[in-house]
Write a protein that holds these residues in place. Sequence first.
Motif, mmCIF file in Angstrom:
data_model
loop_
_atom_site.group_PDB
_atom_site.id
_atom_site.type_symbol
_atom_site.label_atom_id
_atom_site.label_comp_id
_atom_site.label_asym_id
_atom_site.label_seq_id
_atom_site.Cartn_x
_atom_site.Cartn_y
_atom_site.Cartn_z
ATOM 1 N N UNK A 270 0.885 -1.180 -0.106
ATOM 2 C CA UNK A 270 -0.028 -0.476 -0.376
ATOM 3 C C UNK A 270 0.763 1.095 0.221
ATOM 4 N N UNK A 271 2.394 0.834 0.400
ATOM 5 C CA UNK A 271 3.057 1.644 0.846
ATOM 6 C C UNK A 271 2.823 2.738 -1.181
ATOM 7 N N UNK A 272 3.219 1.908 -1.765
ATOM 8 C CA UNK A 272 3.558 2.207 -3.022
ATOM 9 C C UNK A 272 2.308 3.032 -3.514
ATOM 10 N N UNK A 273 0.887 2.455 -3.160
ATOM 11 C CA UNK A 273 0.178 3.116 -3.475
ATOM 12 C C UNK A 273 -0.463 4.289 -3.246
ATOM 13 N N UNK A 274 0.320 4.670 -2.038
ATOM 14 C CA UNK A 274 0.255 5.697 -1.545
ATOM 15 C C UNK A 274 1.351 6.735 -2.101
ATOM 16 N N UNK A 275 2.405 6.548 -2.809
ATOM 17 C CA UNK A 275 3.285 7.353 -3.605
ATOM 18 C C UNK A 275 2.833 7.619 -4.557
ATOM 19 N N UNK A 276 1.242 7.076 -5.466
ATOM 20 C CA UNK A 276 0.514 7.080 -6.487
ATOM 21 C C UNK A 276 -0.213 8.263 -5.907
ATOM 22 N N UNK A 277 -1.268 7.955 -5.462
ATOM 23 C CA UNK A 277 -1.660 8.440 -4.956
ATOM 24 C C UNK A 277 -1.764 10.407 -4.449
ATOM 25 N N UNK A 278 -0.148 10.289 -3.944
ATOM 26 C CA UNK A 278 0.601 11.757 -3.774
ATOM 27 C C UNK A 278 0.139 12.016 -4.969
#
Lengths: 370, 175
Positions: A270-278
């Motif tokens: 999910x950390x990678x997802x958060x980077x995308x979302x940011x």
Amino acid sequence: MKEIVTANYAIAEAVKQAVPGVIAAYPITPQTEIVERIAQYVARGELACDYIPVESEHSAMAACIGASAAGVRTFTATSSQGLLYMHEMLHWAAGARLPVVMANVNRAVGPPWNVWADHTDALSQRDTGWLQVYVATAQEAYDTTLMAFRIAEDKEVLLPVMVNLDGFLLSHTMQDLETVEPGSFIPPLHLPHAIDPAHPAAYAPLTGPKDYYRFRWEMEKSMRAARRVITRVEKDFAGRFGRRYGVTEEYRCEDADILVVAMGTLAREAEVAVDRLRAEGTRAGVMRLRWFRPFPTLDLTGREVVVIDRDYSFGFGGVLARSLCSAARIEPFSVIAGLGGQEVTYEDIASFVRERRPGEEYWFGVKGDV
Amino acid sequence: MYEVRIHSRGGQGGVTAARLIALAAFRDGKHATATPFYGAERRGAPIVAFARIDENPIRIYSQVRSPDLVVVLDRTLVPIVDVLKGLKPRGAVLVNSGHAVSLDHMKVHRVDLTGIALDENLVIAGEPVLDTPVLGAIARLGVVSLESATKAIAELFQDPRNVSAAERAYREVVL
């Protein structure tokens, strides 16, 4: 020393360094590599302990209980159906206040038969009185196993600890591992109520309605104390070995409007997802829950929360989502994803956040109304 | 991040090859992971395994969907498995084959791993060993260094023929 190993091997390595006196083992996929590796250490003389190949998981836990009651450090590992087969003995280990440490490689419960990652096996044991921790890397599996012995055996705790890791996704994935020399980090076990033939006593006698609840309350007091002990041990570990852990691991949470909360490997992806979302302008963060028992006190006020459960409690909801509803008084968007190893990518996790519907439950992959 | 997907049949060493890639990359000073995708497969069934290499810690656990390199240890898989699925536009393909392979008009690197293994008498239970020699060919493609590749092989396998087979594959791969 730095090496690259599977999380199963990382756990076996930590167990070797904690030097249990008795290890009882019964194989089950995807845990088998742990007890296989430990058997190898024992056969080569690298680990001096009584290794008992038992005939079932129920017996594995019973053997650990017997040895632990004699004041000996014990370890076993299991998964899924094996854990469920231990169920009665799990209550016994906790109720008898025995600091058994066990690795549970999270695997789906059948039928239908499935050997892949799922947290329902461990979460269905949440009321047995065991501490439960969920890890997300081989390094964390190793570090947490070392800490588990110290926490379980702390005189303020004296409760068993279950270290959980996702089947295959983590258990069979090779990652880098830096081992340490635990030395005095894990002092010898001193069990105050260890069986001593020189001073015979009755163990677990019939306890009437006037006394039983007091034993239960003592367990709960120790569970509450465990929160403090966990923090103290994690701090000591960081001081000695430089790696810092908390009850939760937070990633880009400081200014986040939306938090993804999950356990295990999903939360790390999910950390990678958060980077995308940011990058898209969505201020998201990840709160990865490590300790599920004792359940932590979390302040999630003012944030939207997306909870991903790799588990389910039928007729109720995702176990983590529902726990957060009551413990943190929130109405999260509850996503049920990754059951039985269902493939969930960081892109999928990002889409859960983009399409969140607070207060609702969503089963990933299921079409139509849910 | 550099991502590898290995296609093989159960028992051919695809999972071990992924582990060797990760170990060699680790010896090169990189972060690496190797993940098998275990299905309900048995010996001989098509399987996939993945390796990831990066300068930073790798946080992805899901399967590799757009590989930089596809490795096919058994060319009989080509007609039955979509081995090119998701391959990056400038991605590479390496096939175990003694002669030219045509794959969707793609440039395909080939190396006769089976021939090398049989030649070196690197055979276990009647099957040629493919997982150690393939690392030599992968090193030739620049994914890992040859030095780390041979080091990784020697760490996991005592028989020195594994290293010599990998060195041969390094030399003999047709780019």
